[in-house]
Design a protein around this motif. Sequence first.
Motif, PDB file in Angstrom:
ATOM      1  N   GLY A 581       0.820  -1.211   0.000  1.00  0.00           N
ATOM      2  CA  GLY A 581       0.000   0.000   0.000  1.00  0.00           C
ATOM      3  C   GLY A 581       0.851   1.258   0.000  1.00  0.00           C
ATOM      4  O   GLY A 581       2.057   1.224   0.272  1.00  0.00           O
ATOM      5  N   LEU A 582       0.223   2.384  -0.314  1.00  0.00           N
ATOM      6  CA  LEU A 582       0.944   3.657  -0.375  1.00  0.00           C
ATOM      7  C   LEU A 582       1.108   4.258   1.014  1.00  0.00           C
ATOM      8  O   LEU A 582       0.228   4.098   1.871  1.00  0.00           O
ATOM      9  N   CYS A 623      -7.598   6.434  -7.091  1.00  0.00           N
ATOM     10  CA  CYS A 623      -6.665   5.555  -6.373  1.00  0.00           C
ATOM     11  C   CYS A 623      -7.311   5.037  -5.094  1.00  0.00           C
ATOM     12  O   CYS A 623      -7.944   5.793  -4.354  1.00  0.00           O
ATOM     13  N   SER A 625      -6.040   2.576  -1.770  1.00  0.00           N
ATOM     14  CA  SER A 625      -4.877   1.910  -1.191  1.00  0.00           C
ATOM     15  C   SER A 625      -5.109   1.659   0.292  1.00  0.00           C
ATOM     16  O   SER A 625      -5.625   2.530   1.003  1.00  0.00           O
ATOM     17  N   THR A 631      -2.729  -1.751  -3.594  1.00  0.00           N
ATOM     18  CA  THR A 631      -3.131  -0.490  -4.217  1.00  0.00           C
ATOM     19  C   THR A 631      -3.792  -0.787  -5.557  1.00  0.00           C
ATOM     20  O   THR A 631      -3.369  -1.690  -6.283  1.00  0.00           O
TER      21      THR A 631
END
Length: 649
Positions: A581-582, A623, A625, A631
């Motif tokens: 994940g970000l 997006c 995430s 993501t």
Amino acid sequence: MSSTPPPAAAALLPGDLSLLLHHLDSAPPQSQAAAEEAMRHPQLCVALLRAAPLQGDEADLRAALARRLQDAGADVLRAWQLLSVDSPTLSQACQRQALMTAECARHLAIESAYPRPDDAFLCGLLRELGHSGSSTLRDGAMNAAGLARACGAAQPLIDALELEAALDEHISNAHPLTALLWSAVRLGASAEAAEDPRLGALTALPAGTLLALRTDVAFLAGNLPTAPAEAPPASVQMPAALQYAALRGLLRGALGDCNGAAALRRLRYGSALVFGLPAPLLLTTGTDGHLLPPALDDHPASRWITELGLRGDDERSIIALAARSGTATRMRIGDEAPRCPQDWQLARWLQAPGIACLPLPRLGSGPCVAVLPQYGDSALPTPGVQAAFAAFAAQALSVLEQETSRRAALEAVRNELESSQRARARALIHEASNPLTVIRSYLGLVEQRNAADTALLAELAIIGDELDRVAELVQRFASPPGTGGEHGETCDPGAILDELDRLCASALFGCRDIRFDVRKPATLPRLAMPGGVLRQILLNLYRNAAEALPPGGRFAVAAAGPLLVDGRQCLELRLVDNGPGLPPARIDDLFGKHPSDKGRAHAGIGLSIVGELLAQWHATLVCRSQPTLGTSYQILIPLENTPKSATLR
């Protein structure tokens, strides 16, 4: 000399403007509050609208007055007050009655659900100012209608003023504004009118409602701002010389903080409010001896005058004579052939039967002159007024000339910087071309040595295409912004996905033990985006996924569509991974430039570039995430030949 003024009993001059000026002097200026106060000054309200008539889209009277007060400025209004000291003005009773009728008309409009109560207010105001001093009802109606035309009022409002003297049956069958005005005039004049059955029939309101309405309006009109009841004794009145000196100081201050456009607007208001003159056309002597308008002048006739070729030494022209001699001149258009065709044409372009020319102080390369349209047989202004007006117009002209010079200097600096940047870019291109050429040459040798390996040749062809793209991007640095572009404005997304599959499956993902899947239909519609742009977007996202995923991770790309997004057909691309994940900071500012933690070779601008490219081609990215869950990116790209303003049906 004025612009077709409607006949009126007295000059339109101000009362006490101290509160209004306080609002305009605030930092920042409180224009809306000043406009609210201006609506309590019947004469000021009308004078501002005569100086800059209403336009078709100005339905909100308060907003229209706020714009005019902001454009005129506090110092122009102070100058107006200064010249009004010795001038006749409307009585306080007349001003109070004008406000009474106007407020009655507005409240009647609100009660009867008339959609434009501001029109009713202005109609009542103009009615009373037009009728002031008129000997007959008909004369007053024509005076009021003339004021309305000068203010740019709508035609139904003008008709209502003219029809006031008509029969009752005509009033009841005319536009609703006519009945509103008729009722407001009578209700404003006497509380007993609330019992008049004709009033009740026209307004469809009971007598009790009408009486309560008038009581409220009487309270509002009773708070009318007023000037001192008596003028100061003659012994303490300001001498003319001192008065004009103060006037010139105020008008100089009015232009002190203006740019070119603001100076032109303030000149227009100052000319109308302070001097009673129409907006002048300013002419200066150019380096070639021609009389020309300033470069920033937005007068409709400016371009034509530039083409006219009027010289400052033309012996036939009264315009040139005023500029050369420093003496005011004027001319009327007659039936006979004109002595100077340029003067005749300029008067026609100003839509006037004549022109007056007032000399201005010299600026720059030679004499200057203000040309004003002239109507009727009005005399030229007195020498004191001429001198004050000339100083005001000359300062406005000076502001325009200074801004022209400033813009020219900025343009020269901009051109120099662009030239310097292009020179540096050419040097960079020269240096960057050498390694690109070497790499291209080595690719050629590899192709020759492996001519039988078709799979390898296909991959080398992709690398060669990307090298060509890098070379093209480098070349763009030498071109001014906007002159370069991608080859082709559309692309086949299926072909690009296949190409990147061959290029990245093993080289980017397989070597890291990451599973890479691409799923798409056999055919996909073309996109309204160049192929090179789509390739760069996907490569940035592919590379980010490969660097973020651990061994054994999974990265999937799927294409679907078309979808309707805000009424426009788009292709949907989904990129999903099961990585960590970000980071939260990146999610909060997805397309911002963040320092990279991947090493020296990474600048941390990959997603920033993706965001810029998507915005440039009207595409969208969504997006999602979550930590440890991965993501996903959903990219929506408009299809070829889909109108940007398409609507969903």
